[in-house]
Structures are given as C-alpha cells and as structure tokens.
Design an enzyme around this catalytic site. Structure first.
Site, PDB file in Angstrom:
ATOM      1  N   CYS A   1       0.890  -1.204  -0.060  1.00 24.51           N
ATOM      2  CA  CYS A   1       0.044  -0.065  -0.148  1.00 24.51           C
ATOM      3  C   CYS A   1       0.937   1.339  -0.074  1.00 24.51           C
ATOM      4  O   CYS A   1       0.366   2.297  -0.805  1.00 24.51           O
ATOM      5  CB  CYS A   1      -0.779   0.027   1.253  1.00 24.51           C
ATOM      6  SG  CYS A   1      -2.233   1.570   1.320  1.00 24.51           S
TER       7      CYS A   1
ATOM      8  N   CYS B   1      -6.254  -2.963   7.380  1.00 16.89           N
ATOM      9  CA  CYS B   1      -7.499  -2.011   7.302  1.00 16.89           C
ATOM     10  C   CYS B   1      -8.852  -2.612   6.596  1.00 16.89           C
ATOM     11  O   CYS B   1      -9.810  -2.515   6.947  1.00 16.89           O
ATOM     12  CB  CYS B   1      -7.178  -0.560   6.484  1.00 16.89           C
ATOM     13  SG  CYS B   1      -6.743  -0.932   4.669  1.00 16.89           S
TER      14      CYS B   1
END
Length: 373
Positions: free
Chosen positions: A117, A213
């Site tokens: 990410c 997440c």
C-alpha cells in the site's frame, strides 16, 4: 559497515512551499498536518478511498475508509483552515494490494499488505496526484525520519523506537524520499497526543487500529474466503517424517510458527514449520525446528538505487515486530539476494519482508521467498 557507492540524485533542489497531507482520520495524520502547517507549508488534506465493503465482504467499512474517519479527517482540516478532498483509489488498491494479498496466502505465504500500500498507493498514486496539484511534498503520519546528506536522501528509524515504522517504508526510492515529509519522526506517541489535545482535535483520544484496514476483525482466512467466494480444501497435518497427525481446515488458515488453533491431540507442543501447498499438507514439528539462519529474498530493493555488488555486513529484521539481528547480505542476479544471520532466527516466513539496516539507516530489503535449511 563497508563503504557503499550511492547513485547521485537527479533532482535535489525541491521548493519547500506546498504539501499534500494523507489524512486517515486518526491522531497521527492529524498532528502531521498541524506540524506541517506550523512550518509554513501551504497544505491540502486528503483521504484516500481505498475500498468499498463489498470488495472484501464486510458489512461495515474498515478503518481507512469509514464514514466516521472521513468526517474526523475533514473536521481536523476545517480546524486547521486547510482544503480537504477525498480521492478514489479503489481499483488500484484492489489490483495492487488486495489481490496480491490473497494470492500470497494461497501460495502458503504470509504477506504484509501495508508495504505494498505504501509503495503503490501512498507513494506512487498519491505522489502523482500531488504533482498534478502542484504540491512539492506528500506528508503522512508514519513514524520515520528522512535525512538529506551529501546530496542523498536517507530513510531513518523514528526517534521513538517503540513506534518506528521504517520497516514498512523500505521500498521507497531516494527520489520519493526527496518529495516526502514525515513530521512525526522526531516525536513520541505521548507527545503526539499532547499536540492533538492542544489543537483540540476530535482525533486526540482516538484509539489505534492494530489490524489490516481491509480485515478489521483480524480474520484473514474469513476475508479470503469471502473475497474468493469459496472454501479451501481440508488436508493432512503431518510430521517431519510424513506421518499423518490429523486434518487441517485449509492452508490459508495457517502461518509459520503457529501453535494455537491446530486442534489435534499431541504429547508435546507442536508448531507449524512448513506449508506444502502442492500437496495440501501442513507440516508440524518442535519449536527448535523453527530456527533457521539463511533465507532468500526476491524483488530486492536498495533505497539509493545502486545495488551492492558484493557481500555486505548489516543487520536485518524479518517481520515488523522483529528486532533486527546481525547478518550478511549476498546480492544475486534477477532481483534476488541471500541473507545469512549470525544466529538462527525463529519463524522466518515467506511473504514477509526482510529489511536491512545500518544502524538507524534503512538500506533496503525484499520479500522473503524461501528459507534455506
């Protein structure tokens, strides 16, 4: 450590006047924005919309994309008097983070999606957005430091080693570091909380999420099953000699070093020491069998660009919470390298990253491809 030949940076003179702040809706990014503004930068806040709940089979959005977090990020920007935007990166996140995460588990690995990410979303897609907006820097709430010295940019550990996040940033280039600010690198977490309280941010007492997440409940196997829309076949638990000890619930449910949740009777503690994906077997053995000294890494990345052409003494860590240990790096061809620790390390796991250090300086690293016996 031996001298390393560094590549000169092409663009060293960066005007220090504007910054795009990545706002997660948490206390760290809130304070990062405030500190950047205090230093006189023209700031723009933004939240990266990374996924929708139906992408990962959740009833509620995770920590990075919840409506509450977006509201909190906007409230902080309003208090600071800076612009705030939401940018959509769902397609990129699915392609660059979620799909590789699932594939890695299916191959018997245990990946760290935060690293991908950072590499592909925060410091690539967001960096490009910053340049489109005319911003000279991107800013995040990571606990790490950037140092410019002799015309080069170095990634360093945070002053607060308990919060240091340099491990998940090893894949950045010197060029990216030249256009990045980490305002929290010099602060401890309690100090960050104090700054947030001084500003009366709505995020000042907000708790931190410890989970990925898009897997807020921590059930990685459950997320993968929902994402793929299928169950994974059961198979055999076997010992080192190949004797069947019981049945496992599908390889994606296990990782190297795991002891709990095996559900088989034994006269001693057994641990997952290997995942045989081709034969759908999970190998169990004693704790001592988890200790190895040598591993191979792939996608070898050297922050300053010029890969070392000879063996190099350094220290290395094999997972986020691992304390780096003395080791020797042996660069190879095709983006591969071998790392040999001075002493055996426990539960070296394919899919995790091995990150190399020279004191506080992050040299680079790569994905653990395999462990050598």
């Amino acid at each position: 450590m031996e001298d390393i030949e560094f590549r000169p940076l092409e663009d060293k003179k960066i005007p220090a006047n504007s910054a795009l702040i990545a706002m997660s809706g948490g206390v760290d990014s809130s304070v990062a924005a405030a500190l950047t503004l205090e230093k006189g930068y023209t700031c723009v806040g933004c939240t990266m919309r990374l996924y929708e709940n139906d992408m990962v089979g959740l009833d509620l959005l995770g920590t990075c994309c919840s409506i509450e977090d977006t509201k909190d990020a906007r409230a902080v920007c309003d208090k600071l008097g800076i612009e705030y935007n939401i940018y959509h990166y769902e397609a990129e996140f699915k392609d660059k983070v979620i799909e590789p995460f699932v594939c890695s588990y299916e191959k018997g690995e245990t990946p760290n999606p935060c690293i991908r990410c950072n590499k592909y979303l925060k410091f690539d897609s967001l960096y490009k957005r910053a340049r489109e907006l005319g911003c000279d820097y991107i800013v995040t709430g990571h606990y790490a430091r950037i140092q410019e010295k002799d015309g080069h940019f170095y990634l360093l550990k945070a002053k607060d080693l308990n919060k240091d996040q340099s491990y998940v940033l090893y894949d950045l280039s010197e060029e990216q570091l030249a256009h990045t600010l980490f305002p929290l690198g010099e602060y401890t977490k309690p100090q960050v909380r104090e700054i947030a309280q001084k500003y009366e941010f709505v995020t000042s007492h907000k708790s931190e999420s410890q989970d990925i997440c898009f897997v807020p409940d921590g059930d990685y196997a459950g997320m993968i099953k929902r994402y793929r829309g299928k169950e994974y076949p059961k198979g055999d638990f076997v010992d080192k000699e190949g004797n069947v000890l019981g049945k496992h619930d599908g390889i994606i449910n296990y990782t190297i070093g795991q002891r709990r949740g095996l559900g088989i009777p034994a006269d001693r503690r057994l641990y997952v020491t290997k995942l045989d994906v081709d034969n759908n077997k999970v190998i169990l053995a004693d704790n001592i069998d988890l200790f190895k000294k040598e591993l191979m890494i792939r996608d070898f990345h050297w922050i300053t660009g010029a890969l070392p052409d000879r063996e190099l003494r350094c220290s290395a860590k094999i997972r986020y919470k691992h304390k780096e240990q003395p080791a020797t790096l042996y660069p190879m061809d095709n983006g591969m390298a071998k790392i040999v620790f001075d002493e055996p390390q426990r539960a070296i796991t394919a899919g995790q990253s091995a990150v190399l250090y020279d004191g506080d300086i992050v040299l680079g690293g790569g994905i653990i491809d395999c462990v050598l016996d």
